[in-house]
Design a protein around this motif. Structure first.
Motif, PDB file in Angstrom:
ATOM      1  N   TRP A 242     -14.214 -21.833 -18.053  1.00  0.00           N
ATOM      2  CA  TRP A 242     -14.163 -21.453 -16.640  1.00  0.00           C
ATOM      3  C   TRP A 242     -12.742 -21.680 -16.129  1.00  0.00           C
ATOM      4  O   TRP A 242     -12.033 -22.564 -16.628  1.00  0.00           O
ATOM      5  CB  TRP A 242     -15.104 -22.322 -15.801  1.00  0.00           C
ATOM      6  CG  TRP A 242     -16.559 -22.148 -16.039  1.00  0.00           C
ATOM      7  CD1 TRP A 242     -17.408 -21.268 -15.424  1.00  0.00           C
ATOM      8  CD2 TRP A 242     -17.384 -22.908 -16.942  1.00  0.00           C
ATOM      9  NE1 TRP A 242     -18.694 -21.434 -15.890  1.00  0.00           N
ATOM     10  CE2 TRP A 242     -18.702 -22.428 -16.822  1.00  0.00           C
ATOM     11  CE3 TRP A 242     -17.128 -23.937 -17.845  1.00  0.00           C
ATOM     12  CZ2 TRP A 242     -19.767 -22.945 -17.566  1.00  0.00           C
ATOM     13  CZ3 TRP A 242     -18.174 -24.453 -18.590  1.00  0.00           C
ATOM     14  CH2 TRP A 242     -19.472 -23.963 -18.444  1.00  0.00           C
TER      15      TRP A 242
ATOM     16  N   THR B  20     -11.461 -21.782  -5.280  1.00  0.00           N
ATOM     17  CA  THR B  20     -12.799 -21.420  -5.730  1.00  0.00           C
ATOM     18  C   THR B  20     -13.384 -22.537  -6.590  1.00  0.00           C
ATOM     19  O   THR B  20     -12.691 -23.429  -7.061  1.00  0.00           O
ATOM     20  CB  THR B  20     -12.786 -20.134  -6.577  1.00  0.00           C
ATOM     21  OG1 THR B  20     -12.185 -20.425  -7.853  1.00  0.00           O
ATOM     22  CG2 THR B  20     -12.035 -19.023  -5.884  1.00  0.00           C
TER      23      THR B  20
ATOM     24  N   GLN C  44     -15.107 -20.366 -12.299  1.00  0.00           N
ATOM     25  CA  GLN C  44     -15.561 -19.001 -12.538  1.00  0.00           C
ATOM     26  C   GLN C  44     -15.345 -18.670 -14.009  1.00  0.00           C
ATOM     27  O   GLN C  44     -14.289 -18.993 -14.567  1.00  0.00           O
ATOM     28  CB  GLN C  44     -14.775 -18.019 -11.663  1.00  0.00           C
ATOM     29  CG  GLN C  44     -14.897 -18.302 -10.175  1.00  0.00           C
ATOM     30  CD  GLN C  44     -14.130 -17.298  -9.323  1.00  0.00           C
ATOM     31  OE1 GLN C  44     -13.203 -16.652  -9.786  1.00  0.00           O
ATOM     32  NE2 GLN C  44     -14.531 -17.191  -8.068  1.00  0.00           N
TER      33      GLN C  44
ATOM     34  N   GLU D 158     -15.343 -10.678 -10.663  1.00  0.00           N
ATOM     35  CA  GLU D 158     -15.203 -11.815  -9.754  1.00  0.00           C
ATOM     36  C   GLU D 158     -13.740 -12.209  -9.590  1.00  0.00           C
ATOM     37  O   GLU D 158     -13.261 -12.459  -8.483  1.00  0.00           O
ATOM     38  CB  GLU D 158     -16.012 -12.997 -10.290  1.00  0.00           C
ATOM     39  CG  GLU D 158     -15.972 -14.238  -9.428  1.00  0.00           C
ATOM     40  CD  GLU D 158     -16.826 -14.137  -8.185  1.00  0.00           C
ATOM     41  OE1 GLU D 158     -16.643 -14.969  -7.277  1.00  0.00           O
ATOM     42  OE2 GLU D 158     -17.666 -13.226  -8.105  1.00  0.00           O
TER      43      GLU D 158
END
Length: 378
Positions: free
Chosen positions: A171, A344, A347, A354
Motif C-alpha cells: 500500500w 490519504t 491505498q 484511486e
C-alpha cells in the motif's frame, strides 16, 4: 541466551502486557502514535467486536526472564478465507525488540496456532476486518503515524525477510498540499457531473446516520471495495459498531456524500482532522486527561493535517467525476479550518483509478507498507 516463551494473553495480567508493550518499545519514538488502550482490549472481546462472530483471534505475548519482549495476535477470518478460497492465518499487532529470536518465536506461535486449525499460509500484518490497521511500514520512518496506521521501526522488514516472508501486496499513501482554491479541472468536472448525471453533494446529520443512513453507507462500502485484496463484506452489526466508535470524532462537514437524482447514495468520503499529537499526549488512555487532549484537537484547536480515511463510489458510478465533487466541496472546507495538508489512508499500489485522481494536486507518495506472506510447511 535465555529461552523465549510465548504465552496466550488469556489473563488480565498478560493482556495488560499485550496492551502496554508497544508503549514501552516506542517510548522515545516521536513518530509512534498509540492506540487507545480500551480499543485494543475491545478488539479481542466478543461482546464488543462483532467481527469475532466469524473470526478466531488470539493475542500472545513473548517473555524473556519474565519481561515482555514482543507481542502478536493470530487471526483466522473465516469469511475472508471462504470468499477468496484460501486457508490463511493472519498476524496482527506485531511488535518486538530487535532480536531475531524474538520475532521468530512470535511468528512460529502464529504458524503453530494456524496450522492446528488447518491453515496452510500466513499473512500480515492484517486485522480482523478490512477497516483495521494493515501493512508493515517500509519507508518514511521519520513521518508521524496517523490513528489508522501502524508504525514500526526500520528493523521490522529485515526480520520478516529473514523469516522467509515475501511480498503479498503493498500500500502507499498520498500527501497533498491543500490549494487556496479548487483546481479548474475539479471545478469543471464537478459541474459536468451535476448537469449530466443529476448528482448532488450534501452532508448528513448525526440523526440521519444513526437513523439508518449509516447502514446504507456500509452497504456502499461493501459494494465499492469488493474487488480489493482480501476484502470481505461487513455485517450490519459491525457497521453500527464502527459508527458508534467513529461518529463522535467526525466533523460532518468533512464527510460529504453524493446522491443521484433518485436520492440513492452513490458515493461517500470520510475525512477528519488528524488527532495524532493528541493521542501521543494521551499515552493511549482517556483518563485522567486523554479525553481533554482529544476534544481539544477535534473541537477547539484542530491540527493542520486532514486524514482522508476513505473514498467509496458505487461501481456503476465510478469514472463519472464523482471524486471531483468531493474535492470541490472539501478544499474550501479545509481552507476555512486552517488545514494545510491532506493525507490519504493506505491505498493499494495497483489501484490505478484511486491513485490517478490525485494528479491535479501534485501528490507526494509516502509511507509504503507491505502485507507479507509465507506458505506453512504441512
Amino acid at each position: 541466551m535465555n529461552d523465549i516463551v510465548v504465552i496466550p494473553a488469556d489473563t488480565r495480567r498478560i493482556m495488560n502486557d499485550f496492551v502496554k508493550f508497544p508503549k514501552q518499545l516506542y517510548k522515545d519514538c516521536h513518530e509512534y502514535v498509540p492506540d487507545l488502550d480500551i480499543d485494543v482490549r475491545n478488539t479481542y472481546n466478543p461482546k464488543k467486536n462483532p467481527g469475532l462472530k466469524f473470526s478466531d483471534a488470539q493475542p500472545f505475548v513473548a517473555y524473556r526472564d519474565g519481561k515482555p519482549v514482543g507481542r502478536v495476535a493470530a487471526i483466522i477470518n473465516h469469511h475472508a478465507n471462504e470468499t477468496w478460497k484460501n486457508k490463511n492465518v493472519r498476524f496482527s499487532q506485531i511488535d518486538f525488540i530487535d532480536d531475531k529470536e524474538v520475532s521468530k518465536a512470535l511468528i512460529n506461535k502464529v504458524i503453530e496456532w494456524g496450522k492446528s486449525r488447518g491453515m496452510d499460509n500466513v499473512q500480515g500484518p492484517l486485522g480482523i476486518t478490512d477497516y483495521d490497521k494493515e501493512g508493515m511500514l517500509l519507508e518514511d520512518y521519520d513521518a508521524m503515524a496517523a490513528m489508522t496506521e501502524y508504525y514500526n521501526y526500520p528493523y521490522y522488514p529485515e526480520h520478516m525477510e529473514a523469516l522467509g516472508f515475501e511480498k503479498a501486496v503493498d500500500w502507499v499513501q498520498i500527501r497533498v498540499k491543500v490549494p487556496d482554491e479548487v483546481p479548474a479541472r475539479y471545478a469543471r468536472v464537478a459541474k459536468l457531473s451535476k448537469e449530466m448525471f443529476g448528482l448532488r453533494l450534501r452532508t448528513l446529520t448525526k440523526k440521519e446516520i444513526l437513523g439508518g443512513y449509516g447502514v446504507e453507507i456500509f452497504k456502499l462500502l461493501n459494494a465499492a471495495y469488493a474487488p480489493l485484496f482480501g476484502f470481505t463484506p461487513m455485517s450490519e452489526q459491525q457497521a453500527m459498531e464502527y459508527i458508534r466508535m467513529y461518529l463522535p470524532l467526525l466533523n460532518l462537514d468533512m464527510v460529504p456524500i453524493v446522491e443521484n437524482s433518485k436520492g440513492e447514495l452513490v458515493a461517500i468520503t470520510v475525512t477528519m482532522t488528524s488527532i495524532s499529537h493528541a493521542l501521543r499526549r494521551s499515552h493511549g488512555r482517556l483518563l485522567p486527561l486523554g479525553w481533554y487532549y482529544l476534544l481539544r484537537s477535534l473541537r477547539w484547536h484542530p491540527e493542520h493535517t486532514a486524514g482522508m480515511l476513505l473514498i467509496a463510489v458505487r461501481p456503476d458510478y465510478q469514472g463519472l467525476g464523482v471524486n471531483a465533487l468531493f474535492f470541490d466541496h472539501l478544499i474550501p472546507v479545509y481552507n476555512r479550518m486552517g488545514i494545510t495538508y491532506a493525507e490519504t489512508g493506505p491505498q493499494l499500489e495497483n489501484n490505478v483509478k484511486e491513485i490517478s485522481q490525485w494528479k491535479p494536486l501534485n501528490p507526494q507518495f509516502i509511507k509504503r507498507r507491505r502485507c507479507w506472506t509465507k506458505k506453512i510447511d504441512i
